[in-house]
Every structure is written in C-alpha cells, then in structure tokens.
Design a protein around this motif. Structure first.
Motif, short mmCIF file in Angstrom:
data_model
loop_
_atom_site.label_atom_id
_atom_site.label_comp_id
_atom_site.label_asym_id
_atom_site.label_seq_id
_atom_site.Cartn_x
_atom_site.Cartn_y
_atom_site.Cartn_z
N LEU A 84 26.10 62.29 -4.00
CA LEU A 84 27.42 62.28 -4.63
C LEU A 84 27.33 62.19 -6.15
N VAL A 85 26.50 61.28 -6.63
CA VAL A 85 26.35 61.13 -8.09
C VAL A 85 25.63 62.35 -8.66
N GLY A 86 24.61 62.83 -7.96
CA GLY A 86 23.91 64.03 -8.40
C GLY A 86 24.81 65.24 -8.44
N SER A 87 25.75 65.31 -7.50
CA SER A 87 26.72 66.40 -7.50
C SER A 87 27.59 66.36 -8.76
N ALA A 88 28.03 65.18 -9.11
CA ALA A 88 28.85 65.04 -10.32
C ALA A 88 28.04 65.41 -11.56
N ILE A 89 26.79 64.96 -11.62
CA ILE A 89 25.93 65.27 -12.76
C ILE A 89 25.66 66.77 -12.85
N GLY A 90 25.27 67.36 -11.72
CA GLY A 90 24.94 68.78 -11.70
C GLY A 90 26.12 69.67 -12.06
N GLN A 91 27.30 69.33 -11.54
CA GLN A 91 28.47 70.14 -11.85
C GLN A 91 28.94 69.93 -13.28
N ALA A 92 28.70 68.74 -13.83
CA ALA A 92 29.04 68.52 -15.23
C ALA A 92 28.12 69.32 -16.15
N LEU A 93 26.84 69.41 -15.78
CA LEU A 93 25.88 70.13 -16.61
C LEU A 93 25.91 71.64 -16.40
N LEU A 94 26.05 72.06 -15.14
CA LEU A 94 25.89 73.47 -14.81
C LEU A 94 27.16 74.18 -14.38
N GLY A 95 28.22 73.44 -14.14
CA GLY A 95 29.46 74.05 -13.69
C GLY A 95 29.54 74.15 -12.18
N SER A 96 30.56 74.79 -11.69
CA SER A 96 30.81 74.89 -10.25
C SER A 96 30.60 76.31 -9.74
N TRP A 97 29.42 76.83 -9.85
CA TRP A 97 29.13 78.17 -9.39
C TRP A 97 28.33 78.10 -8.09
N GLY A 98 28.29 79.19 -7.39
CA GLY A 98 27.54 79.26 -6.14
C GLY A 98 28.36 78.77 -4.96
N PRO A 99 27.73 78.73 -3.80
CA PRO A 99 28.44 78.29 -2.60
C PRO A 99 28.82 76.82 -2.70
N SER A 100 29.92 76.47 -2.05
CA SER A 100 30.35 75.07 -2.10
C SER A 100 30.78 74.59 -0.72
#
Length: 82
Positions: free
Chosen positions: A37-53
């Motif tokens: 959950l925290v990694g998801s927030a970090i990753g989407q903050a750094l890289l955006g919301s691209w790809g499958p979800s």
C-alpha cells in the motif's frame, strides 16, 4: 468491499516486491500489505498512474515503489546483527 480488494492487491504487490528484492522471507503478511500500500503511493507519486491497474493501484509503478520501500527499510533495519 473496495478496501478488501485494496488490501489483497497491496499484499500481492508486497509479496512481489519481497521476491524481487530477496527479502520477502523475513516479511509477514501485515508487512507485505503495508509495503504494497505504501509502495503503491510512493510509486504512483514518482511515476504516475500508467499501465494496468487493480483496486485503483497502477501495478507497475506500485511494484517499483514497493521495491524501493523494501530496500530502504531493509537498509535501515537490516543492520541489527552487529
């Protein structure tokens, strides 16, 4: 019901991050969920919301963020052996 899917997807992301880093054996399910959950927030903050979800989490940025989180946490807490 949406929070349940978030927890399940977070756990899966945490397990994948643990497997990629080789530190998954020392993490429990709660730690996997938190890392996901925290990694998801970090990753989407750094890289955006691209790809499958799934469950509102972009999978590729979430996994990258969880790997970063697991590596940082293991560097901080992994040196207790001395």
């Amino acid at each position: 019901m949406g929070w349940l899917w978030s927890l399940i997807v977070g756990a899966i992301i945490g397990v994948i991050a643990g497997a990629i880093t080789g530190r998954g054996n020392s993490m429990g399910w709660i730690a996997n969920i938190i890392a996901g959950l925290v990694g998801s927030a970090i990753g989407q903050a750094l890289l955006g919301s691209w790809g499958p979800s799934l469950a509102g989490m972009a999978l590729i940025p979430s996994i990258v963020g969880a790997v970063i989180l697991v590596l940082i946490v293991s560097l901080i807490f992994g040196r207790k052996k001395a």
